[in-house]
Design a protein around this motif. Structure first.
Motif, PDB file in Angstrom:
ATOM      1  N   ALA A  81      58.936   1.788  18.289  1.00 20.88           N
ATOM      2  CA  ALA A  81      59.604   2.589  17.719  1.00 20.88           C
ATOM      3  C   ALA A  81      58.500   3.379  16.453  1.00 20.88           C
ATOM      4  CB  ALA A  81      60.615   1.904  16.549  1.00 20.88           C
ATOM      5  N   GLY A  82      58.499   4.711  16.504  1.00 23.84           N
ATOM      6  CA  GLY A  82      57.486   5.391  15.720  1.00 23.84           C
ATOM      7  C   GLY A  82      56.491   5.993  16.731  1.00 23.84           C
ATOM      8  N   ASP A  83      56.410   5.766  17.753  1.00 20.25           N
ATOM      9  CA  ASP A  83      55.478   6.211  18.943  1.00 20.25           C
ATOM     10  C   ASP A  83      55.957   7.488  19.264  1.00 20.25           C
ATOM     11  OD1 ASP A  83      54.058   4.077  19.067  1.00 20.25           O
ATOM     12  OD2 ASP A  83      54.682   3.470  21.124  1.00 20.25           O
ATOM     13  N   VAL A  84      54.983   8.298  19.786  1.00 22.54           N
ATOM     14  CA  VAL A  84      55.055   9.553  20.244  1.00 22.54           C
ATOM     15  C   VAL A  84      54.858   9.456  21.801  1.00 22.54           C
ATOM     16  CG1 VAL A  84      54.798  12.114  20.397  1.00 22.54           C
ATOM     17  CG2 VAL A  84      54.862  11.048  18.309  1.00 22.54           C
ATOM     18  N   LEU A  85      55.842   9.645  22.951  1.00 21.41           N
ATOM     19  CA  LEU A  85      55.633   9.349  24.268  1.00 21.41           C
ATOM     20  C   LEU A  85      55.225  10.728  24.680  1.00 21.41           C
ATOM     21  CD1 LEU A  85      57.841   6.396  25.238  1.00 21.41           C
ATOM     22  CD2 LEU A  85      55.282   6.374  25.321  1.00 21.41           C
ATOM     23  N   GLU A  86      54.613  10.778  25.642  1.00 26.28           N
ATOM     24  CA  GLU A  86      54.353  11.714  26.558  1.00 26.28           C
ATOM     25  C   GLU A  86      54.616  11.413  27.905  1.00 26.28           C
ATOM     26  OE1 GLU A  86      51.106  15.061  26.166  1.00 26.28           O
ATOM     27  OE2 GLU A  86      50.333  13.776  27.622  1.00 26.28           O
ATOM     28  N   ALA A  87      55.873  11.811  28.612  1.00 26.50           N
ATOM     29  CA  ALA A  87      56.134  11.255  29.944  1.00 26.50           C
ATOM     30  C   ALA A  87      55.906  12.444  30.949  1.00 26.50           C
ATOM     31  CB  ALA A  87      57.548  10.717  29.989  1.00 26.50           C
ATOM     32  N   SER A  88      55.469  12.352  31.831  1.00 26.83           N
ATOM     33  CA  SER A  88      55.037  12.930  32.988  1.00 26.83           C
ATOM     34  C   SER A  88      55.254  12.405  34.464  1.00 26.83           C
ATOM     35  CB  SER A  88      53.393  13.428  33.010  1.00 26.83           C
ATOM     36  OG  SER A  88      52.972  13.575  31.875  1.00 26.83           O
ATOM     37  N   CYS A  89      55.503  13.555  35.418  1.00 27.12           N
ATOM     38  CA  CYS A  89      55.885  13.294  36.765  1.00 27.12           C
ATOM     39  C   CYS A  89      55.001  14.244  37.565  1.00 27.12           C
ATOM     40  CB  CYS A  89      57.480  13.478  37.278  1.00 27.12           C
ATOM     41  SG  CYS A  89      58.406  12.170  36.178  1.00 27.12           S
ATOM     42  N   GLU A  90      54.435  14.007  38.505  1.00 27.38           N
ATOM     43  CA  GLU A  90      53.964  14.964  39.625  1.00 27.38           C
ATOM     44  C   GLU A  90      54.333  14.620  40.721  1.00 27.38           C
ATOM     45  OE1 GLU A  90      49.496  15.383  41.297  1.00 27.38           O
ATOM     46  OE2 GLU A  90      49.818  13.979  40.405  1.00 27.38           O
ATOM     47  N   VAL A  91      54.668  15.881  41.635  1.00 29.47           N
ATOM     48  CA  VAL A  91      55.183  15.533  42.989  1.00 29.47           C
ATOM     49  C   VAL A  91      54.013  15.520  44.020  1.00 29.47           C
ATOM     50  CG1 VAL A  91      56.016  17.044  44.839  1.00 29.47           C
ATOM     51  CG2 VAL A  91      56.897  17.446  42.444  1.00 29.47           C
ATOM     52  N   VAL A  92      54.138  14.113  44.707  1.00 24.33           N
ATOM     53  CA  VAL A  92      53.065  13.866  45.627  1.00 24.33           C
ATOM     54  C   VAL A  92      53.594  13.957  46.887  1.00 24.33           C
ATOM     55  CG1 VAL A  92      51.750  12.517  43.618  1.00 24.33           C
ATOM     56  CG2 VAL A  92      53.631  11.365  45.131  1.00 24.33           C
ATOM     57  N   ARG A  93      54.808  13.793  47.275  1.00 24.60           N
ATOM     58  CA  ARG A  93      55.116  14.083  48.724  1.00 24.60           C
ATOM     59  C   ARG A  93      56.413  14.931  48.570  1.00 24.60           C
ATOM     60  NH1 ARG A  93      58.765  12.607  51.794  1.00 24.60           N
ATOM     61  NH2 ARG A  93      59.553  10.770  50.452  1.00 24.60           N
ATOM     62  N   VAL A  94      56.583  15.641  49.627  1.00 24.32           N
ATOM     63  CA  VAL A  94      57.944  16.567  49.873  1.00 24.32           C
ATOM     64  C   VAL A  94      58.473  16.195  51.245  1.00 24.32           C
ATOM     65  CG1 VAL A  94      58.751  18.734  49.963  1.00 24.32           C
ATOM     66  CG2 VAL A  94      56.886  18.488  48.243  1.00 24.32           C
ATOM     67  N   GLY A  95      59.752  15.755  51.045  1.00 20.95           N
ATOM     68  CA  GLY A  95      60.322  15.636  52.280  1.00 20.95           C
ATOM     69  C   GLY A  95      61.442  16.818  52.527  1.00 20.95           C
ATOM     70  N   ARG A  96      62.223  16.684  53.507  1.00 16.35           N
ATOM     71  CA  ARG A  96      63.328  17.609  53.781  1.00 16.35           C
ATOM     72  C   ARG A  96      64.143  17.530  52.262  1.00 16.35           C
ATOM     73  NH1 ARG A  96      68.217  18.253  55.857  1.00 16.35           N
ATOM     74  NH2 ARG A  96      68.184  16.240  56.384  1.00 16.35           N
ATOM     75  N   ARG A  97      64.641  16.294  52.073  1.00 17.96           N
ATOM     76  CA  ARG A  97      65.613  16.493  51.122  1.00 17.96           C
ATOM     77  C   ARG A  97      65.000  15.342  49.548  1.00 17.96           C
ATOM     78  NH1 ARG A  97      70.839  14.019  51.828  1.00 17.96           N
ATOM     79  NH2 ARG A  97      71.227  14.596  49.873  1.00 17.96           N
ATOM     80  N   SER A  98      63.775  14.917  49.779  1.00 23.85           N
ATOM     81  CA  SER A  98      63.399  13.896  48.998  1.00 23.85           C
ATOM     82  C   SER A  98      61.957  14.386  48.451  1.00 23.85           C
ATOM     83  CB  SER A  98      63.392  12.321  49.457  1.00 23.85           C
ATOM     84  OG  SER A  98      62.269  12.345  50.657  1.00 23.85           O
ATOM     85  N   ARG A  99      61.802  14.045  47.111  1.00 24.89           N
ATOM     86  CA  ARG A  99      60.435  14.333  46.568  1.00 24.89           C
ATOM     87  C   ARG A  99      59.919  12.794  46.125  1.00 24.89           C
ATOM     88  NH1 ARG A  99      62.171  17.810  49.221  1.00 24.89           N
ATOM     89  NH2 ARG A  99      63.026  19.653  48.270  1.00 24.89           N
ATOM     90  N   GLU A 100      58.757  12.611  46.496  1.00 24.49           N
ATOM     91  CA  GLU A 100      58.069  11.215  45.960  1.00 24.49           C
ATOM     92  C   GLU A 100      57.258  11.996  44.557  1.00 24.49           C
ATOM     93  OE1 GLU A 100      54.569   8.353  47.245  1.00 24.49           O
ATOM     94  OE2 GLU A 100      56.320   8.168  48.153  1.00 24.49           O
ATOM     95  N   LEU A 101      57.638  11.186  43.475  1.00 20.89           N
ATOM     96  CA  LEU A 101      56.907  11.498  42.427  1.00 20.89           C
ATOM     97  C   LEU A 101      56.194  10.357  41.654  1.00 20.89           C
ATOM     98  CD1 LEU A 101      60.160  12.867  40.473  1.00 20.89           C
ATOM     99  CD2 LEU A 101      58.488  14.281  41.660  1.00 20.89           C
ATOM    100  N   ARG A 102      54.837  10.653  41.184  1.00 24.88           N
ATOM    101  CA  ARG A 102      54.039   9.521  40.195  1.00 24.88           C
ATOM    102  C   ARG A 102      54.221  10.012  38.965  1.00 24.88           C
ATOM    103  NH1 ARG A 102      48.964   9.837  38.128  1.00 24.88           N
ATOM    104  NH2 ARG A 102      48.643  11.873  38.462  1.00 24.88           N
TER     105      ARG A 102
END
Length: 145
Positions: A81-102
């Motif tokens: 508690a009291g932290d400032v979080l930076e949350a990120s996602c990067e697209v690393v794979r693209v399928g027809r209906r799915s995306r893999e995120l790091r």
């Protein structure tokens, strides 16, 4: 050469969605502390990844999509508690209906109660708290709107 219609695009196809990175910052309120030392449960950060993944889906597919699951999650450092979080996602794979995120979350600022009740400090460098690999699913082209 491009991939067949049923095959996911590959980096050499030049899919503009690959590498897209979205970042959110959030202050972790004291109301979310569940454990001694003002520790926050790991689900809090996973929830942030869900929010970031939703923006990824909106940007790449014009739909909120669904974060279907995680294939890896590593809790590397405590979130407090009291932290400032930076949350990120990067697209690393693209399928027809799915995306893999790091996904990753860094603590960029932290409360410093030893200096005073409202004291805090920036963390340089930020502290990597969580890493994950997630699967995002979006409607197919033939799905009803």
């Amino acid at each position: 050469m491009t991939a067949p219609d049923d095959a996911p695009p590959t980096p050499q196809d030049g899919d503009p969605r690959l590498g897209l990175t979205v970042t959110h910052r959030r202050y972790v309120p004291y109301a979310h502390a569940h454990y001694g030392g003002s520790l926050v449960d790991g689900a809090y950060t996973l929830g942030l990844f869900g929010d970031v993944a939703t923006e990824v889906a909106i940007r790449t597919d014009g739909d909120e999509g669904l974060l279907a699951g995680y294939s890896e999650v590593s809790f590397l450092a405590p979130v407090q508690a009291g932290d400032v979080l930076e949350a990120s996602c990067e697209v690393v794979r693209v399928g027809r209906r799915s995306r893999e995120l790091r996904c990753w979350a860094d603590v960029v600022a932290r409360a410093d109660p030893a200096r005073g009740a409202s004291a805090a400090q920036l963390l340089t460098p930020p502290l990597r708290a969580v890493e994950a690999v997630a699967t995002l699913v979006v409607p197919g082209p033939d799905s009803p709107a």
